[in-house]
Write a protein that holds these residues in place. Structure first.
Motif, PDB file in Angstrom:
ATOM      1  N   ALA A   1      46.370  30.685  -2.930  1.00 57.92           N
ATOM      2  CA  ALA A   1      44.933  31.320  -3.424  1.00 57.92           C
ATOM      3  C   ALA A   1      44.296  31.155  -1.584  1.00 57.92           C
ATOM      4  O   ALA A   1      43.426  31.900  -1.507  1.00 57.92           O
ATOM      5  CB  ALA A   1      44.693  30.683  -4.744  1.00 57.92           C
ATOM      6  N   ALA A   2      44.294  29.874  -1.428  1.00 56.14           N
ATOM      7  CA  ALA A   2      43.716  29.583  -0.474  1.00 56.14           C
ATOM      8  C   ALA A   2      43.647  30.171   1.426  1.00 56.14           C
ATOM      9  O   ALA A   2      42.902  30.565   1.502  1.00 56.14           O
ATOM     10  CB  ALA A   2      43.727  28.265  -0.181  1.00 56.14           C
TER      11      ALA A   2
ATOM     12  N   SER B   1      52.474  26.742  -9.830  1.00 51.85           N
ATOM     13  CA  SER B   1      51.152  26.703  -9.977  1.00 51.85           C
ATOM     14  C   SER B   1      50.791  26.233  -8.325  1.00 51.85           C
ATOM     15  O   SER B   1      49.519  26.235  -7.642  1.00 51.85           O
ATOM     16  CB  SER B   1      50.742  25.895 -10.851  1.00 51.85           C
ATOM     17  N   ALA B   2      51.532  24.713  -8.209  1.00 48.88           N
ATOM     18  CA  ALA B   2      50.812  23.989  -6.928  1.00 48.88           C
ATOM     19  C   ALA B   2      50.908  24.937  -5.727  1.00 48.88           C
ATOM     20  O   ALA B   2      50.313  25.315  -4.735  1.00 48.88           O
ATOM     21  CB  ALA B   2      51.895  22.614  -6.282  1.00 48.88           C
TER      22      ALA B   2
ATOM     23  N   LEU C   1      45.236  32.953  -9.152  1.00 44.35           N
ATOM     24  CA  LEU C   1      45.023  32.079  -8.308  1.00 44.35           C
ATOM     25  C   LEU C   1      43.478  32.005  -7.710  1.00 44.35           C
ATOM     26  O   LEU C   1      42.931  33.073  -8.083  1.00 44.35           O
ATOM     27  CB  LEU C   1      45.318  33.779  -6.875  1.00 44.35           C
ATOM     28  N   LYS C   2      42.950  31.121  -7.439  1.00 41.26           N
ATOM     29  CA  LYS C   2      41.177  30.842  -7.976  1.00 41.26           C
ATOM     30  C   LYS C   2      40.948  30.379  -6.821  1.00 41.26           C
ATOM     31  O   LYS C   2      41.897  29.400  -6.539  1.00 41.26           O
ATOM     32  CB  LYS C   2      41.541  30.712  -8.874  1.00 41.26           C
ATOM     33  N   THR C   3      39.455  30.430  -6.103  1.00 39.45           N
ATOM     34  CA  THR C   3      39.300  29.268  -5.336  1.00 39.45           C
ATOM     35  C   THR C   3      37.935  28.516  -5.862  1.00 39.45           C
ATOM     36  O   THR C   3      38.665  28.324  -7.582  1.00 39.45           O
ATOM     37  CB  THR C   3      38.370  30.531  -4.837  1.00 39.45           C
ATOM     38  N   TYR C   4      37.728  27.991  -5.714  1.00 33.43           N
ATOM     39  CA  TYR C   4      36.637  26.914  -6.536  1.00 33.43           C
ATOM     40  C   TYR C   4      35.648  27.412  -7.585  1.00 33.43           C
ATOM     41  O   TYR C   4      35.170  26.600  -8.739  1.00 33.43           O
ATOM     42  CB  TYR C   4      35.660  26.146  -5.804  1.00 33.43           C
TER      43      TYR C   4
ATOM     44  N   ASN D   1      48.320  27.345  -5.879  1.00 31.97           N
ATOM     45  CA  ASN D   1      46.870  26.831  -5.261  1.00 31.97           C
ATOM     46  C   ASN D   1      47.348  27.248  -3.345  1.00 31.97           C
ATOM     47  O   ASN D   1      46.424  27.981  -3.149  1.00 31.97           O
ATOM     48  CB  ASN D   1      47.084  25.958  -5.429  1.00 31.97           C
ATOM     49  N   GLN D   2      48.318  27.124  -2.812  1.00 31.82           N
ATOM     50  CA  GLN D   2      48.089  27.316  -1.748  1.00 31.82           C
ATOM     51  C   GLN D   2      48.110  28.683  -1.153  1.00 31.82           C
ATOM     52  O   GLN D   2      47.221  29.050  -0.087  1.00 31.82           O
ATOM     53  CB  GLN D   2      49.506  26.780  -0.800  1.00 31.82           C
TER      54      GLN D   2
END
Length: 366
Positions: free
Chosen positions: A304-305, A297-298, A267-270, A301-302
């Protein structure tokens, strides 16, 4: 010049000019008119515009072609005929009324053969409409459709619906459990966990986990080696036989809990990785694929945001509450000082001070 009207007399109405010769209708991008509807086949129907008339031909579609509610194989089209490709409603006309939308071909700069106008589906897809109750044997993702192309479309729709559901302003802890609930609704897994980096210790800590309902005896462990590898490398990890994977052959949790397959994605930001999403399965009959990992993974990403936004919002909310509390304390202190000053300046208080001074002087003389 004949035209085909998509979703006639609705806010989604679109007008297509039919060219001379053959016009194909279907979900595939190489059709003359692309229709992204689940009930429309890849190559659903063909409309032939000739000098002596216009005909429509069904191309062996799964959900058939109808003209004025009558199923047809080949049919002559007349002005005003209602056409249905599956459940998608269309209308055939020889000419347009002034009040109707102009067709795309009126925009001369868009006449390139590489240009496609693709209307989006009229109704939003709810998650329950896309997810099957009983998943197939070839994927852990619970997709209703068995058509590969439609499965790809449905995966995108599922991710879109997930992003909508994760936009609600939940408390951070509530959001984590909502993410796990969605994963269980979408994927066939036994156990899932979310680990986040603690701001003080800078170590991964378990923040939320969920277990399949009928696995009451399972202790919801996870492999620390797997989650640490995903966290430190920033890469997604998949293992299809965890006990035999040389990277984790000394992991106590894998051996003890008989974990057969697992996936772990960061889980990551930019700028940084702040946690991991972990899922596993105990059955040797279920095998995770690279496609499953790509979808997870997709989804991560959601997630994590949403987690990042929720945590930032919560921090700002707590900071604002503290500032309000500090301001209230300052106001209370200022009010007390004002009240004291007002009392001190009263004539009655001044006289009391004089009497007190006189008593102190008498005591000093005696």
């Amino acid at each position: 010049m004949p035209y085909l009207i998509y979703a006639p007399e609705t806010p989604n109405e679109r007008v297509y000019e039919l060219k001379q010769g053959f016009n194909t209708l279907g979900r595939k991008i190489d059709n003359t008119i692309v229709l992204l509807e689940e009930t429309v086949s890849r190559y659903h129907a063909q409309i032939h515009v000739a000098p002596n008339g216009v005909t429509i031909k069904d191309c062996g579609s799964s959900n058939h072609t109808f003209v004025n509610q009558v199923k047809v194989t080949v049919s002559q089209l007349r002005d005003g005929d209602a056409i249905a490709c599956g459940q998608l409603q269309l209308k055939f006309v020889h000419s347009l009324k002034k009040s109707q939308a102009q067709p795309i071909r009126d925009n001369q700069e868009l006449l390139s053969d590489h240009f496609k106008q693709i209307p989006l589906p009229q109704n939003e897809s709810q998650l329950q409409d896309l997810v099957a109750q009983k998943p197939s044997e070839d994927s852990i993702i619970k997709l209703k459709s068995r058509d590969r192309e439609q499965q790809t479309v449905n995966k995108l729709k599922i991710l879109l619906e997930v992003s909508k559901q994760l936009c609600s302003p939940d408390e951070p802890d509530q959001l984590l459990h909502k993410i796990l609930d969605l994963i269980f609704q979408i994927m066939r897994i036994d156990h899932a966990a979310i680990l986040l980096v603690d701001e003080q210790s800078q170590q991964l800590e378990l923040k939320a986990s969920k277990l399949r309902e009928d696995l009451a005896g399972y202790q919801q462990l996870y492999s620390s080696k797997i989650v640490n590898l995903a966290y430190e490398s920033g890469d997604a990890i998949i293992t299809q036989d965890a006990k035999r994977d040389q990277r984790f052959n000394d992991s106590f949790s894998i051996v003890r809990e008989a974990i057969q397959n697992c996936m772990c994605v960061p889980l990551k930001t930019y700028t940084q990785v702040f946690g991991v999403l972990y899922v596993d399965n105990l059955s040797p009959l279920i095998s995770y694929t690279d496609e499953d990992l790509e979808f997870l993974s997709a989804l991560a990403n959601q997630a994590a945001a949403a987690i990042h936004m929720s945590r930032e919002f919560y921090k700002r909310e707590q900071k604002l509450k503290q500032e309000v509390l500090d301001l209230k304390i300052q106001i209370d202190l200022a009010k007390k000082e004002s009240d004291v000053a007002e009392i001190v300046n009263l004539d009655y208080f001044q006289k009391l001070q004089q009497y007190a001074e006189q008593f102190r002087n008498k005591d000093n003389l005696t």
